[in-house]
Scaffold this motif. Structure first.
Motif, short mmCIF file in Angstrom:
data_model
loop_
_atom_site.label_atom_id
_atom_site.label_comp_id
_atom_site.label_asym_id
_atom_site.label_seq_id
_atom_site.Cartn_x
_atom_site.Cartn_y
_atom_site.Cartn_z
N LEU A 94 -23.35 34.29 78.88
CA LEU A 94 -23.38 35.46 79.74
C LEU A 94 -23.97 36.64 78.99
N HIS A 95 -24.66 37.51 79.71
CA HIS A 95 -25.32 38.65 79.10
C HIS A 95 -24.45 39.89 79.26
N VAL A 96 -24.00 40.43 78.12
CA VAL A 96 -23.19 41.65 78.10
C VAL A 96 -24.08 42.81 77.70
N GLN A 97 -24.15 43.82 78.55
CA GLN A 97 -25.02 44.96 78.30
C GLN A 97 -24.27 46.07 77.55
N ASP A 98 -25.06 46.92 76.89
CA ASP A 98 -24.57 48.15 76.25
C ASP A 98 -23.54 47.87 75.17
N GLY A 99 -23.62 46.74 74.54
CA GLY A 99 -22.67 46.43 73.49
C GLY A 99 -23.35 45.81 72.27
N ARG A 100 -22.68 45.89 71.15
CA ARG A 100 -23.18 45.28 69.91
C ARG A 100 -22.64 43.86 69.83
N MET A 119 -7.53 59.19 67.18
CA MET A 119 -6.57 60.23 66.87
C MET A 119 -5.17 59.74 67.25
N PRO A 120 -4.12 60.46 66.78
CA PRO A 120 -2.76 60.07 67.17
C PRO A 120 -2.57 60.09 68.68
N TYR A 121 -1.96 59.05 69.21
CA TYR A 121 -1.64 58.91 70.63
C TYR A 121 -2.89 59.00 71.53
N GLU A 122 -3.99 58.54 71.01
CA GLU A 122 -5.23 58.56 71.79
C GLU A 122 -5.42 57.22 72.51
N ARG A 123 -6.03 57.30 73.67
CA ARG A 123 -6.33 56.11 74.47
C ARG A 123 -7.83 56.12 74.80
N VAL A 124 -8.50 55.00 74.51
CA VAL A 124 -9.95 54.89 74.72
C VAL A 124 -10.23 53.69 75.62
N VAL A 125 -11.06 53.91 76.63
CA VAL A 125 -11.49 52.84 77.54
C VAL A 125 -13.00 52.71 77.46
N ARG A 126 -13.46 51.52 77.18
CA ARG A 126 -14.90 51.27 77.12
C ARG A 126 -15.28 50.21 78.15
N ARG A 127 -16.40 50.48 78.82
CA ARG A 127 -16.86 49.63 79.92
C ARG A 127 -18.19 48.99 79.55
N PHE A 128 -18.29 47.68 79.80
CA PHE A 128 -19.51 46.92 79.51
C PHE A 128 -19.89 46.09 80.73
N PRO A 129 -21.08 46.29 81.29
CA PRO A 129 -21.53 45.44 82.41
C PRO A 129 -21.82 44.03 81.92
N VAL A 130 -21.38 43.05 82.69
CA VAL A 130 -21.61 41.63 82.38
C VAL A 130 -22.42 41.03 83.52
N ILE A 131 -23.61 40.49 83.19
CA ILE A 131 -24.47 39.86 84.19
C ILE A 131 -24.12 38.38 84.25
N CYS A 132 -23.72 37.92 85.42
CA CYS A 132 -23.29 36.53 85.61
C CYS A 132 -24.52 35.66 85.87
N ASN A 133 -25.18 35.27 84.82
CA ASN A 133 -26.42 34.50 84.94
C ASN A 133 -26.26 33.04 84.55
N ARG A 134 -25.01 32.55 84.57
CA ARG A 134 -24.76 31.14 84.24
C ARG A 134 -23.54 30.65 85.01
N ARG A 135 -23.70 29.56 85.72
CA ARG A 135 -22.58 28.96 86.44
C ARG A 135 -21.55 28.40 85.47
N ARG A 171 -25.89 29.38 91.84
CA ARG A 171 -26.85 30.20 92.56
C ARG A 171 -27.06 29.66 93.97
N ILE A 172 -27.02 30.56 94.94
CA ILE A 172 -27.28 30.20 96.33
C ILE A 172 -28.56 30.89 96.76
N ALA A 173 -29.55 30.10 97.15
CA ALA A 173 -30.83 30.63 97.61
C ALA A 173 -30.99 30.34 99.09
#
Length: 404
Positions: A94-100, A119-135, A171-173
């Motif tokens: 699967l292809h994950v975008q915007d990530g290392r 930082m202390p008591y910090e919360r971080v959320v990171r979002r990465f789009p995943v292209i579903c290009n494999r069954r 894939r449905i065509a």
């Protein structure tokens, strides 16, 4: 043990400096001792209170769809983290975008890496789009966290065993099919077509095709349009379509565990199932493989939930053949009801397969072959209709599957 030994040595030196009254040595030894203790304590508490969670925006996705992978990190303590490394295993195909993305030495596993301070008591959320290009069934995780002291001398590592699963449908065509192909799909004999229509309820008209009974001609529509038209009746008996997939491919085509040729076959099967469902036909599925730890054998049904069930079976199908397609075609099984039209999708087409299909035809069961080989076998002669849909490496770019 060396770190503890060094601490004891520095502490002993500091005590000796205090005992002898050596002020410069006291200052140096005390500073070094404080730094060493703070580094060890910082490393000891670096991953305490650190929480990691992963969430997918959906557990099932269609081929080509983009879903979101959300990683949430929380530092629930008063101690800041100068650096935090998160390595989350992701599916290879699967292809994950915007990530290392880092690949391990074995080349099989891939990791999505994130390095950040907290930082202390910090919360971080990171979002990465995943292209579903494999069954298939794709697993995210487990994850590994790594952090340490503020000088980078010591490191501490922890694992997060939780995993998430994503099921990607094939894939449905769109399917383009002329009238003759459609008739061969559900049978062409006149008696069968009369049984599948209600002559009292006319739903539309179409152009006359050679072979249509003259009694079906719609003279009013013919006079209005200027072309010969025939009436189309509402179906009164649901056609049964039995889609059969052959996962066996010539060994010289591909050495992959999951050859791309079988992915093409599965995509054709899913597209035909979708086409038949939109027509209101009862659709079944068989194959010489397994899915969800069971042989692939679904009874034909016109239920609205049938297409979703078939797509789920195909999404989780293991394409390693478990038996010959000849055995599947000739087996007597409840999922092969009388009157169902057999549509075989195969790369391999030999005399044994043709013989099995011709036997079905002699039994009054229509049979059709969708041949996906790049080059057709010129020496194979068959009384069964054969549609050509050759495999190409760029088959995912096809806008539609054309059957003729």
């Amino acid at each position: 043990m060396l770190d503890v030994l060094w601490l004891l040595i520095i502490a002993a030196l500091d005590v000796w400096a205090i005992w002898t009254g050596n002020s410069p040595l006291i200052l140096v030894a005390s500073v070094v001792l404080i730094l060493a203790l703070s580094v060890r304590l910082w490393n000891r508490w670096s991953l305490v209170g650190v929480e990691f969670s992963r969430r997918l925006s959906g557990g099932r996705a269609y081929f080509g769809q983009t879903i979101d992978l959300l990683l949430t990190l929380s530092n629930l303590k008063p101690l800041p983290l100068p650096w935090l490394l998160v390595e989350d295993e992701i599916p290879k195909r699967l292809h994950v975008q915007d990530g290392r993305i880092e690949t391990r030495d074995d080349g099989f596993f891939r990791c999505l890496q994130n390095i950040l301070p907290m930082m202390p008591y910090e919360r971080v959320v990171r979002r990465f789009p995943v292209i579903c290009n494999r069954r298939g069934i794709h697993t995210f995780g487990p994850a590994h966290l790594e952090s340490g002291d503020y000088l980078g001398f010591l490191k501490r590592r922890a694992g997060v065993s939780a995993t998430d699963t994503l099921v990607v449908f094939p894939r449905i065509a769109p399917v383009a099919m002329d009238r003759l192909s459609s008739n061969s799909l559900i049978g062409r004999d006149p008696i069968r077509r009369i049984l599948h229509t209600d002559p009292v309820r006319t739903i539309s008209s179409r152009k006359y095709v050679a072979g249509d009974p003259y009694r079906l001609i719609d003279w009013r529509t013919t006079a209005r349009t200027g072309g010969l038209m025939v009436r189309v009746f509402e179906p009164s008996t649901t056609p049964l379509v039995d889609i059969v997939l052959n996962f066996s491919v010539p060994y010289h085509i591909s050495q992959d565990i999951e050859p791309d040729e079988t992915e093409f076959i599965i995509s054709i099967g899913a597209s035909l199932a979708s086409y038949a469902s939109t027509k209101g036909w009862a659709v079944g599925l068989r194959a010489n493989g397994r899915s969800r730890q069971r042989p692939i054998a679904a009874v034909p049904s016109a239920s609205p939930a049938q297409l979703g069930e078939l797509l789920d079976i195909l999404a989780q199908a293991n394409t390693v053949p478990t038996e010959s397609i000849f055995s599947v075609l000739t087996a007597i099984h409840p999922v092969r009801p009388a009157g169902a039209s057999v549509v075989l999708i195969t790369t391999v087409l030999n005399e044994h397969i043709i013989s099995a299909l011709e036997d079905l035809r002699r039994q009054g069961r229509p049979a059709t072959v969708v041949h996906t080989a790049a080059k057709p076998e010129s020496d194979i002669k068959s009384l069964v209709p054969v549609w050509r849909l050759p495999y190409q490496p760029n088959w995912t770019d096809h806008e539609a599957y054309i059957f003729h």
